[in-house]
Design a protein around this motif. Structure first.
Motif, short mmCIF file in Angstrom:
data_model
loop_
_atom_site.label_atom_id
_atom_site.label_comp_id
_atom_site.label_asym_id
_atom_site.label_seq_id
_atom_site.Cartn_x
_atom_site.Cartn_y
_atom_site.Cartn_z
N SER A 54 -5.55 8.58 -3.97
CA SER A 54 -6.92 8.33 -3.51
C SER A 54 -7.06 6.92 -2.94
CB SER A 54 -7.92 8.57 -4.64
OG SER A 54 -7.76 7.62 -5.67
N MET A 55 -6.34 5.94 -3.49
CA MET A 55 -6.36 4.58 -2.93
C MET A 55 -5.82 4.58 -1.50
SD MET A 55 -5.03 1.89 -5.72
CE MET A 55 -6.16 0.95 -6.68
N PHE A 56 -4.72 5.28 -1.28
CA PHE A 56 -4.15 5.36 0.06
C PHE A 56 -5.11 6.05 1.02
CE2 PHE A 56 0.24 4.72 -1.72
CZ PHE A 56 0.54 3.63 -0.93
N SER A 116 -5.45 -2.31 2.85
CA SER A 116 -4.07 -2.23 2.39
C SER A 116 -4.04 -1.88 0.91
CB SER A 116 -3.36 -3.57 2.58
OG SER A 116 -3.35 -3.95 3.92
N VAL A 117 -2.91 -1.36 0.49
CA VAL A 117 -2.66 -1.09 -0.91
C VAL A 117 -1.37 -1.83 -1.28
CG1 VAL A 117 -2.13 0.67 -2.64
CG2 VAL A 117 -3.76 1.17 -0.83
N TRP A 118 -1.43 -2.64 -2.32
CA TRP A 118 -0.27 -3.38 -2.79
C TRP A 118 0.24 -2.73 -4.06
CZ3 TRP A 118 -4.66 -5.80 -1.01
CH2 TRP A 118 -4.51 -6.61 0.11
N ALA A 166 7.79 8.71 -3.99
CA ALA A 166 8.34 8.74 -2.64
C ALA A 166 7.58 9.73 -1.76
CB ALA A 166 9.82 9.10 -2.68
N THR A 167 7.19 10.86 -2.31
CA THR A 167 6.43 11.86 -1.56
C THR A 167 5.08 11.30 -1.14
OG1 THR A 167 7.51 13.60 -2.83
CG2 THR A 167 5.50 14.19 -1.64
N ILE A 168 4.43 10.58 -2.04
CA ILE A 168 3.12 9.98 -1.73
C ILE A 168 3.27 8.93 -0.63
CG2 ILE A 168 1.29 8.51 -2.66
CD1 ILE A 168 1.67 9.98 -5.32
N HIS A 175 1.55 8.98 3.27
CA HIS A 175 0.47 8.05 3.60
C HIS A 175 0.90 6.84 4.41
CE1 HIS A 175 -1.26 10.39 0.30
NE2 HIS A 175 -2.34 10.30 1.04
N MET A 176 2.10 6.81 4.91
CA MET A 176 2.53 5.69 5.74
C MET A 176 2.41 6.03 7.22
SD MET A 176 5.06 3.22 4.15
CE MET A 176 5.09 2.71 2.47
N THR A 177 1.38 6.75 7.59
CA THR A 177 1.17 7.15 8.98
C THR A 177 0.52 6.06 9.80
OG1 THR A 177 -0.94 8.14 8.38
CG2 THR A 177 0.99 9.58 8.37
#
Length: 120
Positions: free
Chosen positions: A15-17, A25-27, A83-85, A89-91
């Motif tokens: 949900s953060m992503f 950003s998410v750290w 890794a799946t998440i 979400h790195m689009t």
């Protein structure tokens, strides 16, 4: 900051992503931890007991912070889910600009010829 279980942590991370998809950003930080105080660790070391280290994972978007602790037994399952998440979400990342190989090779040859002095 409360330690969440693995599945709720992964749900909150997702949900953060999603909330930071357009802007933000998410750290995520990972570090080794025994989840015991230094005094308690020293007592265990002098008594000869083994200290079980875990992986402490924290994620924040600047407003909200979540964390979890992963043991050695659950590490493989957590890593696969994590890794799946990340892949999903790195689009929003920008593609790397690549030079054309021919242009780059020609540019290198010209620079090399100009730098080397001719021998007579």
């Amino acid at each position: 900051m409360v330690l969440l279980q693995l599945d709720p942590f992964l749900n909150e991370l997702t949900s953060m992503f999603e909330h930071s998809n357009e802007k933000g950003s998410v750290w995520v930080t990972l570090k080794r931890s025994s989840l015991k105080s230094k005094v308690h660790r020293n007592k265990m070391a002098t008594a000869g007991e083994t200290i079980e280290y875990r992986c402490l994972i924290r994620a924040t978007d600047g407003k909200k912070t979540i964390s979890t602790s992963v043991g050695a037994k659950d590490h493989q399952r957590f890593q696969a889910s994590y890794a799946t998440i990340l892949k999903a979400h790195m689009t929003a990342l920008k593609k790397r600009e690549r030079k054309d190989k021919k242009k780059a090779a020609e540019g290198d040859k010209k620079e090399g010829a100009a730098k080397k002095p001719k021998r007579v």
